[in-house]
Design a protein around this motif. Structure first.
Motif, PDB file in Angstrom:
ATOM      1  N   TRP A   1     -10.831   2.423  -3.604  1.00  0.00           N
ATOM      2  CA  TRP A   1     -11.370   1.710  -2.597  1.00  0.00           C
ATOM      3  C   TRP A   1     -10.570   0.525  -2.546  1.00  0.00           C
ATOM      4  O   TRP A   1     -10.665  -0.884  -1.538  1.00  0.00           O
TER       5      TRP A   1
ATOM      6  N   ILE B   1      -7.789  -0.439  -2.489  1.00  0.00           N
ATOM      7  CA  ILE B   1      -6.251  -1.071  -2.077  1.00  0.00           C
ATOM      8  C   ILE B   1      -6.789  -1.675  -0.919  1.00  0.00           C
ATOM      9  O   ILE B   1      -5.825  -2.322   0.086  1.00  0.00           O
ATOM     10  N   PHE B   2      -8.758  -2.217  -0.909  1.00  0.00           N
ATOM     11  CA  PHE B   2      -8.403  -2.932   0.610  1.00  0.00           C
ATOM     12  C   PHE B   2      -8.995  -4.354  -0.052  1.00  0.00           C
ATOM     13  O   PHE B   2      -8.911  -5.106   0.670  1.00  0.00           O
ATOM     14  N   LEU B   3      -8.353  -4.442  -1.193  1.00  0.00           N
ATOM     15  CA  LEU B   3      -8.511  -5.976  -2.215  1.00  0.00           C
ATOM     16  C   LEU B   3      -7.951  -7.037  -1.607  1.00  0.00           C
ATOM     17  O   LEU B   3      -6.443  -5.982  -1.594  1.00  0.00           O
ATOM     18  N   LYS B   4      -7.763  -7.836  -1.597  1.00  0.00           N
ATOM     19  CA  LYS B   4      -7.162  -8.876  -1.717  1.00  0.00           C
ATOM     20  C   LYS B   4      -5.201  -8.865  -2.674  1.00  0.00           C
ATOM     21  O   LYS B   4      -4.512  -8.648  -1.745  1.00  0.00           O
TER      22      LYS B   4
ATOM     23  N   SER C   1      -4.812   8.794  -6.613  1.00  0.00           N
ATOM     24  CA  SER C   1      -6.310   7.743  -6.178  1.00  0.00           C
ATOM     25  C   SER C   1      -6.161   7.166  -7.812  1.00  0.00           C
ATOM     26  O   SER C   1      -6.728   6.063  -7.195  1.00  0.00           O
TER      27      SER C   1
ATOM     28  N   PHE D   1      -3.451  -6.342  -2.524  1.00  0.00           N
ATOM     29  CA  PHE D   1      -2.452  -5.066  -0.833  1.00  0.00           C
ATOM     30  C   PHE D   1      -2.942  -5.760   0.146  1.00  0.00           C
ATOM     31  O   PHE D   1      -1.999  -5.042   0.902  1.00  0.00           O
ATOM     32  N   LYS D   2      -3.394  -7.389   0.393  1.00  0.00           N
ATOM     33  CA  LYS D   2      -2.784  -7.518   1.345  1.00  0.00           C
ATOM     34  C   LYS D   2      -1.299  -8.382   1.467  1.00  0.00           C
ATOM     35  O   LYS D   2      -1.435  -9.078   0.804  1.00  0.00           O
ATOM     36  N   GLU D   3      -0.897  -7.752   2.355  1.00  0.00           N
ATOM     37  CA  GLU D   3       0.479  -8.242   3.135  1.00  0.00           C
ATOM     38  C   GLU D   3       0.927  -9.513   3.293  1.00  0.00           C
ATOM     39  O   GLU D   3      -0.164  -9.471   4.030  1.00  0.00           O
TER      40      GLU D   3
ATOM     41  N   TYR E   1      -3.934  -1.808  -8.241  1.00  0.00           N
ATOM     42  CA  TYR E   1      -4.318  -3.059  -8.691  1.00  0.00           C
ATOM     43  C   TYR E   1      -4.563  -3.330  -9.880  1.00  0.00           C
ATOM     44  O   TYR E   1      -4.217  -4.761 -10.091  1.00  0.00           O
TER      45      TYR E   1
ATOM     46  N   LYS F   1       1.094  -1.100  -0.093  1.00  0.00           N
ATOM     47  CA  LYS F   1       0.369  -0.010   0.208  1.00  0.00           C
ATOM     48  C   LYS F   1       0.765   1.425   0.127  1.00  0.00           C
ATOM     49  O   LYS F   1       0.448   1.758  -0.462  1.00  0.00           O
TER      50      LYS F   1
END
Length: 341
Positions: free
Chosen positions: A329, A331-334, A265, A336-338, A272, A224
């Motif tokens: 929004w 950025i909260f999806l899979k 943005s 971007f998950k560390e 993504y 992120k």
């Protein structure tokens, strides 16, 4: 240790070309603006600098790599050099003509032909480089099933943002007229075809930002944080054209602030799509659509809509909220998950 030294050398070369040339040419923009000259050549050439920086870095540091698409890279760097010379000449040896009471440089016309012919050669050399070389340097076009869905998602979100902006400004009915006008759709499909003849510009940015710099920053600052930082450095890169092309110098700081909103943005969304598809052509196409759909759906049908815009501080907070809700929004999806250690 040697790998880290090579990586640092590559980054230094990239920064010198992508940012160094941009800001040197920014001084020429300042000079040309003071003389009342046509500056439209500058943003077109500037779009190639990031990719040229990456390619020069690889040509210098990876000479022994048999998978290096040498001819393709050398051509792109040479094309960038030609555009730099033409751009400098547009203010140092201007050949201006009046077009509807506005200065118009013949160098801008020359550059259009250079970009078109350059794009044709670009496609030929890209195909000739071979599948293995394209795959080794992120030039491959794969996963088109999900890639097309990403592109269509962007078009939907872009139009949603446009509709909301029109509604907030009380121009929703005007937008309806534009959408109902057959000319809008004729121009839209003409613009799509034009992608193949102007590809070098949009490839120029995305190969530098998304393919090269994004993974580098994400590795250092997280999935992120790296993308948000990329949005910031992408925005700062626009500084000369914010002050002397998109707006006038008195609105330059406002335009730069607006650029941060857009680059962060939209950069999140483009990051993504690249992380999701590993297909650099997706952000390239999205970048092309983002720059050209405003020409179509604003109803002007002219790139002049991008120049001398009126941007005010009061519009920045609204744009920030709207852009983050529409593009940010993801950025909260899979993707971007560390990953946990």
């Amino acid at each position: 240790m040697k790998f880290m030294q090579t990586e640092k050398k590559q980054l230094l070369i990239y920064v010198i070309i992508a940012y160094g040339i941009t800001y040197v040419m920014g001084l020429l923009m300042w000079y040309g603006y003071g003389k009342g000259l046509d500056l439209s050549a500058f943003p077109n050439a500037q779009m190639l600098y990031p990719a040229a920086g990456v390619m020069m870095a690889y040509l210098i540091t990876k000479k022994g790599d048999k998978n290096l698409p040498t001819a393709f890279f050398i051509f792109f760097v040479a094309l960038t050099a030609v555009l730099v010379v033409c751009t400098a000449a547009s203010v140092l040896a201007p050949q201006n003509r009046d077009l509807m009471s506005m200065p118009y440089s013949q160098w801008a016309t020359i550059m259009e032909y250079v970009i078109i012919s350059g794009s044709v050669i670009f496609w030929i050399l890209l195909l000739q480089s071979g599948k293995e070389k394209r795959r080794s340097y992120g030039l491959n076009s794969e996963h088109w099933n999900i890639s097309i869905r990403m592109i269509l998602l962007f078009i939907g979100l872009y139009l949603l943002r446009f509709v909301i902006a029109c509604a907030l400004s009380g121009q929703l009915s005007e937008f309806g007229k534009i959408m109902a006008n057959p000319t809008t759709w004729i121009i839209f499909f003409t613009v799509l075809v034009n992608f193949f003849l102007s590809v070098v510009a949009f490839f120029g940015e995305e190969y530098g930002w998304r393919y090269y710099l994004q993974p580098l920053l994400q590795k250092k600052f997280g999935l992120k944080g790296g993308v948000i930082l990329l949005g910031c450095v992408w925005a700062v890169w626009h500084l000369p054209i914010d002050f002397f092309y998109y707006t006038t110098p008195d609105m330059g700081l406002t335009a730069l602030a607006s650029q941060f909103v857009t680059c962060i943005s939209l950069g999140i969304f483009m990051a993504y799509t690249y992380m999701k598809t590993q297909n650099i052509w997706v952000p390239i196409i999205i970048h092309f659509l983002n720059n050209n759909m405003v020409v179509v759906f604003s109803g002007t049908y002219s790139a002049d809509v991008l120049q001398n815009q009126q941007i005010h501080w009061g519009a920045i907070p609204v744009a920030l909220v709207m852009n983050l809700l529409i593009y940010g929004w993801v950025i909260f999806l899979k993707p971007f998950k560390e990953k946990k250690a």
